[in-house]
Design a protein around this motif. Structure first.
Motif, PDB file in Angstrom:
ATOM      1  N   TYR A 280       0.842  -1.206   0.000  1.00 49.81           N
ATOM      2  CA  TYR A 280       0.000   0.000   0.000  1.00 49.81           C
ATOM      3  C   TYR A 280       0.874   1.252   0.000  1.00 49.81           C
ATOM      4  O   TYR A 280       0.594   2.225  -0.715  1.00 49.81           O
ATOM      5  CB  TYR A 280      -0.954   0.000   1.197  1.00 49.81           C
ATOM      6  CG  TYR A 280      -2.029   1.043   1.046  1.00 49.81           C
ATOM      7  CD1 TYR A 280      -3.187   0.773   0.320  1.00 49.81           C
ATOM      8  CD2 TYR A 280      -1.875   2.315   1.578  1.00 49.81           C
ATOM      9  CE1 TYR A 280      -4.164   1.737   0.125  1.00 49.81           C
ATOM     10  CE2 TYR A 280      -2.845   3.289   1.392  1.00 49.81           C
ATOM     11  CZ  TYR A 280      -3.983   2.998   0.670  1.00 49.81           C
ATOM     12  OH  TYR A 280      -4.933   3.962   0.479  1.00 49.81           O
TER      13      TYR A 280
ATOM     14  N   ARG B  19       2.068   1.648  -3.472  1.00 52.44           N
ATOM     15  CA  ARG B  19       0.974   2.073  -4.374  1.00 52.44           C
ATOM     16  C   ARG B  19       0.690   3.559  -4.207  1.00 52.44           C
ATOM     17  O   ARG B  19       0.402   4.260  -5.174  1.00 52.44           O
ATOM     18  CB  ARG B  19      -0.289   1.258  -4.079  1.00 52.44           C
ATOM     19  CG  ARG B  19      -0.192  -0.178  -4.559  1.00 52.44           C
ATOM     20  CD  ARG B  19      -1.295  -1.029  -3.974  1.00 52.44           C
ATOM     21  NE  ARG B  19      -2.608  -0.516  -4.261  1.00 52.44           N
ATOM     22  CZ  ARG B  19      -3.685  -0.694  -3.483  1.00 52.44           C
ATOM     23  NH1 ARG B  19      -3.597  -1.397  -2.367  1.00 52.44           N
ATOM     24  NH2 ARG B  19      -4.846  -0.197  -3.832  1.00 52.44           N
TER      25      ARG B  19
ATOM     26  N   ILE C 152      -7.378  -2.855  -4.527  1.00 49.03           N
ATOM     27  CA  ILE C 152      -8.092  -2.340  -3.351  1.00 49.03           C
ATOM     28  C   ILE C 152      -8.823  -3.505  -2.662  1.00 49.03           C
ATOM     29  O   ILE C 152      -8.748  -3.672  -1.438  1.00 49.03           O
ATOM     30  CB  ILE C 152      -9.115  -1.246  -3.736  1.00 49.03           C
ATOM     31  CG1 ILE C 152      -8.421  -0.037  -4.354  1.00 49.03           C
ATOM     32  CG2 ILE C 152      -9.927  -0.806  -2.516  1.00 49.03           C
ATOM     33  CD1 ILE C 152      -9.370   0.992  -4.982  1.00 49.03           C
TER      34      ILE C 152
ATOM     35  N   SER D  63      -6.493  -5.840  -0.898  1.00 49.88           N
ATOM     36  CA  SER D  63      -5.892  -5.172   0.249  1.00 49.88           C
ATOM     37  C   SER D  63      -6.853  -5.195   1.444  1.00 49.88           C
ATOM     38  O   SER D  63      -6.499  -5.615   2.554  1.00 49.88           O
ATOM     39  CB  SER D  63      -5.548  -3.729  -0.150  1.00 49.88           C
ATOM     40  OG  SER D  63      -5.324  -2.919   0.960  1.00 49.88           O
TER      41      SER D  63
ATOM     42  N   LYS E 209      -6.833  -8.001   5.138  1.00 48.91           N
ATOM     43  CA  LYS E 209      -6.861  -7.630   6.562  1.00 48.91           C
ATOM     44  C   LYS E 209      -8.083  -8.211   7.255  1.00 48.91           C
ATOM     45  O   LYS E 209      -8.026  -8.621   8.406  1.00 48.91           O
ATOM     46  CB  LYS E 209      -6.818  -6.097   6.687  1.00 48.91           C
ATOM     47  CG  LYS E 209      -5.423  -5.557   6.341  1.00 48.91           C
ATOM     48  CD  LYS E 209      -5.375  -4.065   6.200  1.00 48.91           C
ATOM     49  CE  LYS E 209      -5.999  -3.603   4.913  1.00 48.91           C
ATOM     50  NZ  LYS E 209      -5.603  -2.292   4.435  1.00 48.91           N
TER      51      LYS E 209
HETATM   52  N1  URA Z   1      -8.116   0.797   1.921  1.00 50.91           N
HETATM   53  C1  URA Z   1      -7.296  -0.263   2.029  1.00 50.91           C
HETATM   54  O1  URA Z   1      -7.176  -0.869   3.086  1.00 50.91           O
HETATM   55  N2  URA Z   1      -6.627  -0.657   0.931  1.00 50.91           N
HETATM   56  C2  URA Z   1      -6.734  -0.044  -0.260  1.00 50.91           C
HETATM   57  O2  URA Z   1      -6.106  -0.454  -1.211  1.00 50.91           O
HETATM   58  C3  URA Z   1      -7.582   1.080  -0.349  1.00 50.91           C
HETATM   59  C4  URA Z   1      -8.259   1.475   0.772  1.00 50.91           C
END
Ligand code: URA
Length: 431
Positions: free
Chosen positions: A163, A166, A178, A181, A185
């Protein structure tokens, strides 16, 4: 790595082995940033297949620890919002769903930019602890069905590194990147099911409904392919949620909502998200039945009792929940005055968020500290009639210079002569 960049550039599908190699290598700093940047840019232009998105998500999950919530009885449902201004839903949704018997073991983050995150808001309550040992976290959820703590630093670390890259290579705006990502989590945080609040509009990450829908579909698909029941609501962020923006101000609004006196849009969103959490947890057959159950719980005061129990267990001062006037309160309020008459067409949520940040409600950099008391309370929302000289909002300040915040707040309001109908809050549900 050159072969993989080439392959992606030609829109060929990468295997699980190749994606694992890529993520492992980057997390170990064996793959240089220039090569990873080229790869990410290729993804931005050629996309990823459903298989690749799942493999990427899972590889990022494996780069760190996975939280084991198996010691908590029942089906654990997590909620994630893609972020918006005035979004204090977790503070209400957590105790509400917990009071319905669904365990909520939530890991939340701090905000950067705009206003604070859920952890910052909770810390507006004196003594509230958000760093808790895993075994105490699990015990608390088994005892009272609710705990909210800080996100472990070791959750999907590969995502953290990617991130950051990016962010400086103009490769954030890619739906597969996105989606993987966010979902990495969520999957690492260990819940059995996930409800996503995907926001769109001027104050959201996704500016259009079509993009938000595609992101929602992609995340739901990743969740399902990873074996988790997942649903997404597409919700409006063309004005802030509720009236309050700023940490203690948002806690006060959350308490009012738990008492049944909250803003209509906030209450409705909480009930609709909560209803899907109950459905995914197997507590209700339909979202309609779950909505009725949750409305009853809110009216009974049981959700407020659970919130107080949660605050007490995490060391917070419950007397501030009984008497919210004891929460941090700013010394002055300054009105934002309208020089126009008409009807509110839209409220630039992003401008309101940045205005609140300039008076200390959020951080511009990680090191900045937050003034818990300050923020903005909207007095007018979309559809309201305005007369010249009306106050549109109140800035709550502690002696900070608020000229810039006044200017930004005033220009965030778009006022037109013709009447405006009330905006839609929930546009679609993807399940
Ligand atoms: N929030 C995230 O956790 N990851 C992204 O890539 C964009 C927004």
């Amino acid at each position: 790595m050159v072969d993989l960049i080439q392959k992606k550039k030609q829109k060929q599908e990468l295997s699980q082995e190749e994606i694992d190699w890529l993520i492992r290598g980057y997390a170990r700093q064996e793959i240089p940033e220039y090569q990873m940047s080229a790869f990410l840019m290729a993804v931005c232009f050629t996309g990823m297949t459903a298989q690749e998105r799942l493999f990427l998500t899972q590889a990022m999950v494996r780069s760190g620890e996975t939280i084991d919530l198996s010691q908590i009885e029942g089906i654990k449902v997590d909620k994630h919002s893609t972020g918006g201004v005035g979004d204090k839903t977790s503070l209400i949704l957590g105790p509400l769903v917990a009071a319905a018997g669904v365990p909520v073991a939530k890991m939340s983050g701090r905000g950067l930019g705009f206003t604070g995150g859920t952890l910052d808001k909770l810390e507006a309550i004196d003594g509230m602890k958000v760093e808790i040992a895993m075994k105490d976290f699990i015990q608390q959820v088994n005892d009272i069905k609710l705990s909210i703590i800080g996100q472990s630093q070791d959750l999907a670390p590969a995502d953290k590194y990617l991130y950051a890259l990016r962010d400086v290579t103009a490769t954030v705006e890619s739906i597969p990147l996105i989606a993987s990502s966010i979902m990495s989590k969520k999957l690492a945080a260990g819940a059995d099911a996930i409800v996503l609040d995907v926001k769109f509009g001027n104050g959201a990450f996704m500016k259009t409904l079509d993009d938000a829908r595609e992101l929602a579909r992609t995340m739901v698909e990743i969740g399902k392919d990873a074996g988790k029941k997942t649903a997404a609501l597409l919700t409006d962020m063309n004005q802030p949620l509720g009236f309050a923006i700023g940490n203690a101000l948002e806690v006060k609004e959350a308490i009012e909502t738990l008492k049944g006196n909250g803003p209509k849009d906030l209450q409705e969103l909480v009930l609709r998200l909560g209803a899907w959490m109950l459905v995914l947890a197997g507590k209700s057959e339909t979202p309609e039945a779950a909505y009725d159950t949750l409305s009853g719980i809110l009216d009974s005061g049981a959700a407020l009792s659970t919130f107080k129990e949660f605050v007490k267990r995490q060391g917070g001062d419950v007397s501030q929940i009984d008497d919210p006037a004891k929460l941090p309160t700013a010394r002055q309020t300054v009105p934002v005055i309208s020089d126009q008459e008409g009807f509110v067409k839209s409220i630039g949520a992003q401008s309101i968020g940045v205005a609140a940040m300039t008076i200390g409600a959020g951080r511009a950099t990680k090191e900045d500290s937050i003034d818990m008391a300050v923020g903005i309370v909207l007095l007018k929302k979309v559809g309201d009639r305005i007369a010249k000289g009306d106050a549109l909002a109140l800035l709550h300040v502690n002696g900070q210079d608020c000229q810039e915040a006044l200017r930004m707040s005033r220009s965030a309001y778009c006022i037109q002569e013709a009447p405006v109908s009330a905006p839609t809050l929930i546009y679609d549900i993807i399940s």
